[in-house]
Design a protein around this motif. Structure first.
Motif, short mmCIF file in Angstrom:
data_model
loop_
_atom_site.label_atom_id
_atom_site.label_comp_id
_atom_site.label_asym_id
_atom_site.label_seq_id
_atom_site.Cartn_x
_atom_site.Cartn_y
_atom_site.Cartn_z
N GLY A 45 16.16 -3.41 6.49
CA GLY A 45 17.60 -3.38 6.27
C GLY A 45 18.09 -2.10 5.61
N GLY A 46 17.48 -0.97 5.95
CA GLY A 46 17.90 0.30 5.39
C GLY A 46 17.42 0.55 3.97
N ARG A 47 16.55 -0.32 3.45
CA ARG A 47 16.05 -0.18 2.09
C ARG A 47 14.53 -0.09 2.12
NH1 ARG A 47 16.67 -4.76 -2.72
NH2 ARG A 47 15.20 -3.79 -4.20
N THR A 48 13.96 0.72 1.22
CA THR A 48 12.52 0.81 1.08
C THR A 48 12.10 0.12 -0.21
OG1 THR A 48 12.38 2.90 2.30
CG2 THR A 48 10.54 2.35 0.84
N TYR A 49 11.24 -0.88 -0.09
CA TYR A 49 10.72 -1.61 -1.23
C TYR A 49 9.38 -1.02 -1.62
CZ TYR A 49 14.15 -5.12 0.26
OH TYR A 49 15.31 -5.76 0.63
N ARG A 50 9.11 -0.95 -2.92
CA ARG A 50 7.86 -0.38 -3.41
C ARG A 50 7.25 -1.31 -4.45
NH1 ARG A 50 5.48 5.05 -4.98
NH2 ARG A 50 4.41 4.67 -6.96
N ALA A 51 5.94 -1.44 -4.40
CA ALA A 51 5.22 -2.23 -5.39
C ALA A 51 3.86 -1.59 -5.63
CB ALA A 51 5.06 -3.68 -4.94
N GLU A 52 3.27 -1.90 -6.77
CA GLU A 52 1.98 -1.31 -7.14
C GLU A 52 0.98 -2.38 -7.55
OE1 GLU A 52 2.55 1.47 -10.27
OE2 GLU A 52 3.78 2.87 -9.07
N ALA A 53 -0.29 -2.06 -7.36
CA ALA A 53 -1.39 -2.86 -7.87
C ALA A 53 -2.44 -1.87 -8.36
CB ALA A 53 -1.95 -3.78 -6.79
N ARG A 54 -3.59 -2.36 -8.76
CA ARG A 54 -4.67 -1.50 -9.22
C ARG A 54 -5.94 -1.83 -8.47
NH1 ARG A 54 -0.59 0.03 -10.70
NH2 ARG A 54 0.04 0.90 -12.72
N LEU A 55 -6.78 -0.81 -8.30
CA LEU A 55 -8.06 -0.96 -7.62
C LEU A 55 -9.17 -0.48 -8.53
CD1 LEU A 55 -9.99 -1.33 -5.16
CD2 LEU A 55 -9.32 0.98 -4.45
N ALA A 56 -10.13 -1.34 -8.79
CA ALA A 56 -11.33 -0.98 -9.55
C ALA A 56 -12.51 -0.93 -8.58
CB ALA A 56 -11.59 -1.99 -10.65
N VAL A 57 -13.13 0.23 -8.47
CA VAL A 57 -14.33 0.39 -7.66
C VAL A 57 -15.50 0.45 -8.63
CG1 VAL A 57 -15.53 1.77 -5.93
CG2 VAL A 57 -13.03 1.64 -5.91
N THR A 58 -16.39 -0.53 -8.55
CA THR A 58 -17.42 -0.68 -9.57
C THR A 58 -18.80 -0.83 -8.95
OG1 THR A 58 -17.98 -1.97 -11.55
CG2 THR A 58 -17.09 -3.20 -9.69
N VAL A 59 -19.77 -1.26 -9.75
CA VAL A 59 -21.18 -1.26 -9.37
C VAL A 59 -21.47 -2.37 -8.36
CG1 VAL A 59 -21.82 -0.29 -11.60
CG2 VAL A 59 -21.80 -2.77 -11.29
N PRO A 60 -22.60 -2.28 -7.65
CA PRO A 60 -22.99 -3.37 -6.73
C PRO A 60 -23.24 -4.66 -7.50
CG PRO A 60 -24.23 -1.36 -6.27
CD PRO A 60 -23.51 -1.12 -7.56
N ASP A 61 -23.18 -5.77 -6.78
CA ASP A 61 -23.41 -7.09 -7.36
C ASP A 61 -24.91 -7.39 -7.26
OD1 ASP A 61 -23.27 -9.60 -8.35
OD2 ASP A 61 -22.03 -10.45 -6.77
#
Length: 518
Positions: free
Chosen positions: A496-512
């Motif tokens: 509708g002519g608008r740009t929505y923005r949101a954020e999250a975080r990514l943790a890249v860590t050790v193998p399980d």
């Protein structure tokens, strides 16, 4: 003066509190494998008949008996043991559903958190190593909960030093007493008769790919086993043919082994009469996990899903109604209530009706959908999309740890929300549904010279992230760090002519490396 207690009374006392006593006959495999160490008392196998848990946890227990205590297992005996154990020593469906996020061996993004003071103590004492879900997967007698203290001291004598900031033995005793009340054994499970045979309609959703529908046929093979074949049609135009097998444990816990377009998948579902609900996933690293509900085709006309589940005012929207044995229709025979105009409608096949509609309602509400009088559920009537949210809020990916520990990715998605009636109170906001946002990564600066982003690779536009590095030092990186890090996930969505923005975080860590204690 000595008091002599009759043997019958003594046995009765020993068996008190063990509901479902004598669940296994001497000719059962459980009896043959377990009674060498767990000597029966009055027909009851101690420890074994004082525990109820999931098929996955029973597999961990049986494997531990073989690995540490020398129990022999030949081909096929593990499955037979699991079936026999789960017939009586299994969680009820509602109990198992509470820990369903551990049923699959994928990179679950479920986040656990304590809800009260008792759980805070439990998390401090136990959830450092185990997930809360593993603990909540057990129902045991007080005596068996209490034994876990010494079991941990035997398995890991260093635990007292690892937990040296607390008096671990005293804390463990207090927590185990709490768990005995929180998760009591109660009584043995009575497995119902499972019947998978017949034709089924499948309706599902896969984050990053979209909705899908399909058909499947199950054939009973006896002994809790069944074979399945079917086809899935995705909203993005792709198709997956699948075939494989499933095993039912305890009369309701269905575990599937299928191949979709030739690729291996694993599934965990709950069978409840004529409905199956659960998830399946592909192998690492991306897993491609999707949720689906299967409905047995009983020959009756039913509308089972309406997509999308919301309408915005003034927008012409293509709505798909899916189900089974659906009739031919015209626009006049599909109703969304007085505030929604149906411009066109047609049946594409016996499982799909397509309608073009326009909402005229400016305020938040809902519309009841009917097709030739058949109830089809409701859709949300929203005045607008107010914002989007990225899920998971914190995604966890794992680096490559070699052939036995492949990298584990994360699938992010954006969900549209409409403000509730109180714009200042987010508690009554309404989730409208997933939207096709564009994703990218940005640096999250947490320290001087933060350089995580260049080493973590990129995220796909649809929100799929797969680690590109492995768990080893990188000579070119400061302090020879490995390819781990913490970055920002950004989603943008145009409407509708608008740009929505949101954020999250990514943790890249050790193998399980220690999946067994998950």
């Amino acid at each position: 003066m000595k008091v002599r207690i009759p043997m019958v009374l003594a046995v009765s006392v020993l068996c008190a509190g063990i509901a479902g006593a004598g669940s296994f006959s001497p000719d059962s495999l459980v009896w043959k494998k377990c009674t060498g160490c767990h000597e029966p008392v009055g027909g009851v196998i101690p420890r074994v008949e004082e525990v109820r848990t999931t098929p996955e946890e029973w597999a961990v227990v049986v494997e531990r008996m073989a690995r540490l205590h020398g129990m022999s297992l030949s081909a096929g005996e593990m499955e037979q043991l699991l079936k026999e154990l789960c017939a009586t020593q299994m969680l009820r469906p509602d109990e198992e559903e509470a820990v369903a996020y551990l049923r699959l061996f994928n990179n679950t993004q479920h986040q656990e958190a304590p809800r009260d003071k008792d759980e805070e103590r439990l998390f401090a004492t136990c959830v450092r190593c185990h997930s809360f879900g593993k603990i909540a997967s057990y129902r045991m007698t007080p005596k068996n909960w209490a034994k876990l203290r010494d079991f941990h001291l035997y398995m890991d004598p260093a635990i007292l030093f690892q937990m040296r900031e607390m008096h671990w033995i005293q804390e463990a005793d207090a927590v185990l007493a709490y768990l005995a009340k929180r998760f009591p054994y109660q009584e043995a499970w009575k497995a119902p008769k499972a019947d998978l045979s017949g034709e089924w309609v499948v309706l599902g959703y896969e984050p990053g790919k979209g909705t899908y529908r399909g058909t499947a046929r199950w054939k009973d093979a006896g002994g809790g086993e069944a074979s399945v074949t079917g086809t899935l049609w995705f909203s993005d135009g792709t198709t997956e043919a699948f075939r494989g097998a499933g095993t039912v444990y305890g009369g309701y816990a269905l575990r599937t082994r299928t191949r979709h377009n030739g690729f291996e998948t694993r599934g965990a579902f709950t069978l409840d009469g004529d409905v199956i609900r659960g998830q399946h996933h592909f192998p690492a690293p991306d897993f491609r996990t999707s949720a689906s509900t299967w409905y047995r085709n009983d020959g009756k006309a039913r509308v089972l899903r309406v997509t999308p589940g919301y309408l915005l005012p003034g927008e012409e929207t293509r709505v798909v109604l899916e189900g089974m044995n659906l009739p031919e229709v015209s626009a006049e025979e599909v109703s969304f209530g007085g505030s929604v105009e149906v411009l066109a409608a047609r049946r594409l096949d016996p499982g799909v009706i397509e309608a073009v509609v326009v909402s005229r309602q400016p305020a938040l509400g809902s519309a009841e959908v009917r097709v030739k009088g058949l109830p089809a559920g409701e859709v949300t009537l929203a005045p607008r999309v107010d914002y989007i949210v990225v899920t998971p809020a914190v995604g966890r990916a794992r680096l490559d740890g070699g052939a036995y520990y492949p990298p584990e990715g994360v699938q992010f998605e954006a969900v549209a929300y409409s403000n509730g009636r109180d714009v200042w109170d987010g508690a009554d906001d309404v989730a409208l549904g997933p939207v096709p946002a564009r994703f990218r990564l940005e640096e999250e600066v947490t320290r001087p010279g933060d350089d995580d982003l260049p080493w973590l690779g990129a995220i796909e536009p649809d929100g799929t992230y797969i680690p590109v590095g492995d768990y080893r030092p990188i000579a070119a990186r400061e302090y020879s760090g490995e390819g781990s890090g913490w970055v920002k996930v950004v989603a943008e969505y145009d409407r509708g002519g608008r740009t929505y923005r949101a954020e999250a975080r990514l943790a890249v860590t050790v193998p399980d490396y220690i999946r067994r204690i998950k």
